[in-house]
Write a protein that holds these residues in place. Structure first.
Motif, PDB file in Angstrom:
ATOM      1  N   GLN A  42       0.837  -1.208   0.000  1.00  0.00           N
ATOM      2  CA  GLN A  42       0.000   0.000   0.000  1.00  0.00           C
ATOM      3  C   GLN A  42       0.866   1.250   0.000  1.00  0.00           C
ATOM      4  O   GLN A  42       0.563   2.226  -0.691  1.00  0.00           O
ATOM      5  CB  GLN A  42      -0.921   0.028   1.219  1.00  0.00           C
ATOM      6  CG  GLN A  42      -2.236  -0.620   1.011  1.00  0.00           C
ATOM      7  CD  GLN A  42      -3.164  -0.385   2.200  1.00  0.00           C
ATOM      8  OE1 GLN A  42      -2.738  -0.026   3.300  1.00  0.00           O
ATOM      9  NE2 GLN A  42      -4.446  -0.595   1.975  1.00  0.00           N
ATOM     10  N   GLU A  51       2.206   1.760  -3.432  1.00  0.00           N
ATOM     11  CA  GLU A  51       1.169   2.279  -4.325  1.00  0.00           C
ATOM     12  C   GLU A  51       0.981   3.780  -4.143  1.00  0.00           C
ATOM     13  O   GLU A  51       0.803   4.520  -5.117  1.00  0.00           O
ATOM     14  CB  GLU A  51      -0.146   1.538  -4.097  1.00  0.00           C
ATOM     15  CG  GLU A  51      -0.117   0.110  -4.586  1.00  0.00           C
ATOM     16  CD  GLU A  51      -1.306  -0.721  -4.112  1.00  0.00           C
ATOM     17  OE1 GLU A  51      -2.227  -0.158  -3.468  1.00  0.00           O
ATOM     18  OE2 GLU A  51      -1.301  -1.934  -4.384  1.00  0.00           O
ATOM     19  N   GLU A  83       1.786   6.417  -7.060  1.00  0.00           N
ATOM     20  CA  GLU A  83       0.701   7.279  -7.516  1.00  0.00           C
ATOM     21  C   GLU A  83       1.120   8.751  -7.481  1.00  0.00           C
ATOM     22  O   GLU A  83       0.896   9.498  -8.435  1.00  0.00           O
ATOM     23  CB  GLU A  83      -0.522   7.060  -6.621  1.00  0.00           C
ATOM     24  CG  GLU A  83      -1.711   7.921  -6.945  1.00  0.00           C
ATOM     25  CD  GLU A  83      -2.840   7.750  -5.936  1.00  0.00           C
ATOM     26  OE1 GLU A  83      -3.766   8.564  -5.992  1.00  0.00           O
ATOM     27  OE2 GLU A  83      -2.799   6.831  -5.095  1.00  0.00           O
TER      28      GLU A  83
END
Length: 124
Positions: free
Chosen positions: A90, A93, A97
């Motif tokens: 996570q 990510e 992003e």
């Protein structure tokens, strides 16, 4: 029990402190590990860039669901982003992003895992 003061005395003292404005509020400090979460700080250094790009970065970061806070820094990095995640994946990510959307203004970033926070100071 340790102080030898009755429960009623403590309750009355707390009521008086609240009435006098000494106690302004309460907060909860949770053990993230028991919830299967970890706390990280992502330290961003930005390129010299237009203010509108910086504002867009700030707004985008604040809107992310795992972000606890965004802080502008006077240190050698420009921003500190606090996140709580369930896994390293996570975290990856989130950083990918942000890089995908703001690679034109992100010069560099570092990630720090916060193992413990021995003292919290909250301001109302």
């Amino acid at each position: 029990k340790k102080t030898g003061v009755s429960v009623e005395t403590v309750v009355q003292s707390i009521r008086r402190l609240k009435k006098d404005g000494v106690i302004l509020g309460y907060s909860i400090v949770m053990d993230l590990e028991q919830l299967g979460m970890s706390h990280y700080k992502i330290l961003f250094t930005l390129n010299n860039t237009a203010e509108k790009d910086v504002k867009a970065f700030e707004a985008y970061v604040r809107a992310r669901p795992r972000v606890l806070g965004l802080f502008r820094s006077l240190a050698h990095y420009d921003y500190q982003v606090d996140v709580e995640v369930e896994s390293v994946q996570q975290l990856k990510e989130i950083t990918m992003e942000l890089n995908a959307h703001f690679s034109h203004i992100i010069h560099d970033y570092s990630v720090l895992r916060i193992a413990s926070m021995p003292k919290y100071t909250f301001y109302p």
